[in-house]
Design a protein around this motif. Sequence first.
Motif, PDB file in Angstrom:
ATOM      1  N   TYR A  29       0.871  -1.172   0.000  1.00 10.37           N
ATOM      2  CA  TYR A  29       0.000   0.000   0.000  1.00 10.37           C
ATOM      3  C   TYR A  29       0.909   1.224   0.000  1.00 10.37           C
ATOM      4  O   TYR A  29       1.828   1.318   0.810  1.00 10.37           O
ATOM      5  N   LEU A  30       0.675   2.155  -0.907  1.00 12.49           N
ATOM      6  CA  LEU A  30       1.649   3.253  -1.012  1.00 12.49           C
ATOM      7  C   LEU A  30       1.413   4.363   0.008  1.00 12.49           C
ATOM      8  O   LEU A  30       2.343   4.915   0.564  1.00 12.49           O
ATOM      9  N   ASP A  31       0.144   4.682   0.268  1.00  9.74           N
ATOM     10  CA  ASP A  31      -0.142   5.764   1.197  1.00  9.74           C
ATOM     11  C   ASP A  31      -0.493   5.175   2.557  1.00  9.74           C
ATOM     12  O   ASP A  31      -1.594   4.688   2.772  1.00  9.74           O
ATOM     13  N   GLY A 103      -0.033  -5.902 -16.011  1.00  3.90           N
ATOM     14  CA  GLY A 103      -0.852  -5.311 -14.945  1.00  3.90           C
ATOM     15  C   GLY A 103      -1.157  -3.853 -15.195  1.00  3.90           C
ATOM     16  O   GLY A 103      -0.602  -3.234 -16.094  1.00  3.90           O
ATOM     17  N   PRO A 104      -2.063  -3.297 -14.376  1.00  7.82           N
ATOM     18  CA  PRO A 104      -2.449  -1.899 -14.579  1.00  7.82           C
ATOM     19  C   PRO A 104      -1.318  -0.919 -14.269  1.00  7.82           C
ATOM     20  O   PRO A 104      -0.403  -1.242 -13.503  1.00  7.82           O
ATOM     21  N   THR A 105      -1.394   0.249 -14.867  1.00  4.57           N
ATOM     22  CA  THR A 105      -0.436   1.316 -14.603  1.00  4.57           C
ATOM     23  C   THR A 105      -0.462   1.659 -13.114  1.00  4.57           C
ATOM     24  O   THR A 105      -1.532   1.831 -12.532  1.00  4.57           O
ATOM     25  N   GLY A 106       0.713   1.697 -12.513  1.00  2.00           N
ATOM     26  CA  GLY A 106       0.809   2.025 -11.091  1.00  2.00           C
ATOM     27  C   GLY A 106       0.891   0.805 -10.188  1.00  2.00           C
ATOM     28  O   GLY A 106       1.026   0.931  -8.974  1.00  2.00           O
ATOM     29  N   ALA A 107       0.809  -0.398 -10.780  1.00  3.31           N
ATOM     30  CA  ALA A 107       0.789  -1.612  -9.943  1.00  3.31           C
ATOM     31  C   ALA A 107       2.178  -2.201  -9.706  1.00  3.31           C
ATOM     32  O   ALA A 107       2.327  -3.135  -8.913  1.00  3.31           O
ATOM     33  N   LYS A 109       4.887  -2.726 -12.428  1.00  2.00           N
ATOM     34  CA  LYS A 109       5.580  -3.441 -13.521  1.00  2.00           C
ATOM     35  C   LYS A 109       7.016  -2.949 -13.678  1.00  2.00           C
ATOM     36  O   LYS A 109       7.950  -3.745 -13.743  1.00  2.00           O
ATOM     37  N   THR A 110       7.182  -1.626 -13.745  1.00  2.00           N
ATOM     38  CA  THR A 110       8.523  -1.083 -13.967  1.00  2.00           C
ATOM     39  C   THR A 110       9.400  -1.313 -12.732  1.00  2.00           C
ATOM     40  O   THR A 110      10.586  -1.613 -12.847  1.00  2.00           O
ATOM     41  N   HIS A 111       8.790  -1.229 -11.565  1.00  2.00           N
ATOM     42  CA  HIS A 111       9.540  -1.533 -10.339  1.00  2.00           C
ATOM     43  C   HIS A 111      10.045  -2.977 -10.396  1.00  2.00           C
ATOM     44  O   HIS A 111      11.192  -3.259 -10.062  1.00  2.00           O
TER      45      HIS A 111
HETATM   46  P1  ADP Z   1       3.835   0.480 -13.360  1.00  2.00           P
HETATM   47  O1  ADP Z   1       5.117   0.365 -14.089  1.00  2.00           O
HETATM   48  O2  ADP Z   1       3.061  -0.795 -13.315  1.00  2.00           O
HETATM   49  O3  ADP Z   1       2.992   1.624 -13.834  1.00  2.00           O
HETATM   50  P2  ADP Z   1       5.501   1.301 -11.166  1.00  2.00           P
HETATM   51  O4  ADP Z   1       6.521   0.232 -11.179  1.00  2.00           O
HETATM   52  O5  ADP Z   1       5.877   2.606 -11.754  1.00  2.00           O
HETATM   53  O6  ADP Z   1       4.141   0.797 -11.815  1.00  2.00           O
HETATM   54  O7  ADP Z   1       5.037   1.452  -9.653  1.00  2.00           O
HETATM   55  C1  ADP Z   1       4.185   2.504  -9.204  1.00  2.00           C
HETATM   56  C2  ADP Z   1       4.736   3.048  -7.888  1.00  2.00           C
HETATM   57  O8  ADP Z   1       4.720   2.040  -6.897  1.00  2.00           O
HETATM   58  C3  ADP Z   1       6.175   3.509  -7.996  1.00  2.00           C
HETATM   59  O9  ADP Z   1       6.334   4.647  -7.187  1.00  2.00           O
HETATM   60  C4  ADP Z   1       6.964   2.334  -7.436  1.00  2.00           C
HETATM   61  O10 ADP Z   1       8.193   2.734  -6.897  1.00  2.00           O
HETATM   62  C5  ADP Z   1       6.030   1.801  -6.366  1.00  2.00           C
HETATM   63  N1  ADP Z   1       6.162   0.346  -6.191  1.00  2.00           N
HETATM   64  C6  ADP Z   1       5.765  -0.603  -7.074  1.00  2.00           C
HETATM   65  N2  ADP Z   1       6.009  -1.832  -6.614  1.00  2.00           N
HETATM   66  C7  ADP Z   1       6.590  -1.666  -5.400  1.00  2.00           C
HETATM   67  C8  ADP Z   1       7.092  -2.571  -4.407  1.00  2.00           C
HETATM   68  N3  ADP Z   1       7.050  -3.909  -4.564  1.00  2.00           N
HETATM   69  N4  ADP Z   1       7.628  -2.041  -3.282  1.00  2.00           N
HETATM   70  C9  ADP Z   1       7.677  -0.706  -3.113  1.00  2.00           C
HETATM   71  N5  ADP Z   1       7.220   0.195  -4.001  1.00  2.00           N
HETATM   72  C10 ADP Z   1       6.686  -0.268  -5.137  1.00  2.00           C
END
Ligand code: ADP
Length: 377
Positions: A29-31, A103-107, A109-111
């Motif tokens: 959970y981010l927030d 997966g959806p944007t923000g979930a 993938k890039t991380h």
């Molecule tokens: P996507 O590429 O799917 O759009 P991101 O990889 O950009 O998503 O992730 C969205 C946000 O969540 C970023 O700020 C990223 O750092 C954070 N985040 C994603 N996965 C994790 C994780 N496993 N642990 C900590 N932060 C994460």
Amino acid sequence: MAQRVSVNDGAAGSKRTSRVRVAVRLRPYLDKQDEKGEGPCVRGLGPQKLEIINWRNATETLQYQFDVFHGEQTTQQEVFLTSVKPILPHILNGQNASVFAYGPTGAGKTHTMLGSQEQPGIIPRAVKEVFKLVDVQEKEQDGWEYSVGMSYLEIYNEKVLDLLSPGSQDLPIREDKDRNILIPGLTRTPLLSFTDFDTHFIPASLNRTTASTKINQRSSRSHAILLIKVVKSQRGPPHRQQTGKLYLVDLAGSEDNRRTGNQGIRLKESGAINLSLFTLSKVVDALNAGAGGRVPYRDSKLTRLLQDSLGGSAHSVMITNIAPEYRYYFDTFSALNFAAKSKQIVNRPFVRETVLAPTIGKQCSFMFFFFLFSFLF
Ligand code: ADP
Ligand code: MG
């Protein structure tokens, strides 16, 4: 010059078809502040299972089972060790492999694929590991030498664009007589070390097409595909040669484009994204059903490109990234349905374990309005 004999253990030439392993990764959970109020709508139940609230009926949850479930505490290292490291030795033996983040944007993938300086993801770890394996093998088998190269491309609006040669035109996808997929004109950069990789990859990854949508400021609208090719050549006669390919793919966001308010160019992108993700789902389904039926690789550029590295004798892993927040609920639900072809409805409410309020009833009405909202607009 000695004749080169090409030894092909490529996917398409073989009758064997291998399954695509499916992993799901739930990001934290981010927030943290928000988490106290609303809580997550999805949670893990073990190393393979998770459950999500059933918006149709809050006295039930929907449970899914996958090859692997990576919970929110899972580290980058653990994801790499479980889902990617085991397939890498095959690349040095002329076989192909592919790893996708869906997966959806923000979930996440890039991380998961790229990560950050502090928490490197699958791409840097896999490339490092490939160089490590090459070093070991060169010491152990002195009759062979190895060369490693990279290509980096994106598929944007069903166009294949070279990220190592910015400004290049749409590249064609071809198949040779051994059914290997080739992209004539695509830059192939030889790599001597991991540092070499970093030097070429970092600036190129900034060339990725990103644009803002209502959902996310830097939503990814293209599929970014890194190809690591390992060519193994016999020093002496008969100069056999084997080529192994590893595709590392950060897919475009899978969110429902009806809800992102996309119009014009964005709508065209959405159509292309939907086509390739929909085709990818059909390909994965056909491979995992294993009935030997037609696999619709040719229906999109993405699957056409991956044809020799997905199914057949190739080794593939799909990591479905999901987010715990309620605002992702429907995208999470559809991503899970994409990844798992079966789910179980279990008669138990999605009880909040850490926080008492709000009650299930409140969550349920929230979901009801969310549902109405998302389908009306
Ligand atoms: P996507 O590429 O799917 O759009 P991101 O990889 O950009 O998503 O992730 C969205 C946000 O969540 C970023 O700020 C990223 O750092 C954070 N985040 C994603 N996965 C994790 C994780 N496993 N642990 C900590 N932060 C994460
Ligand atoms: Mg991304």
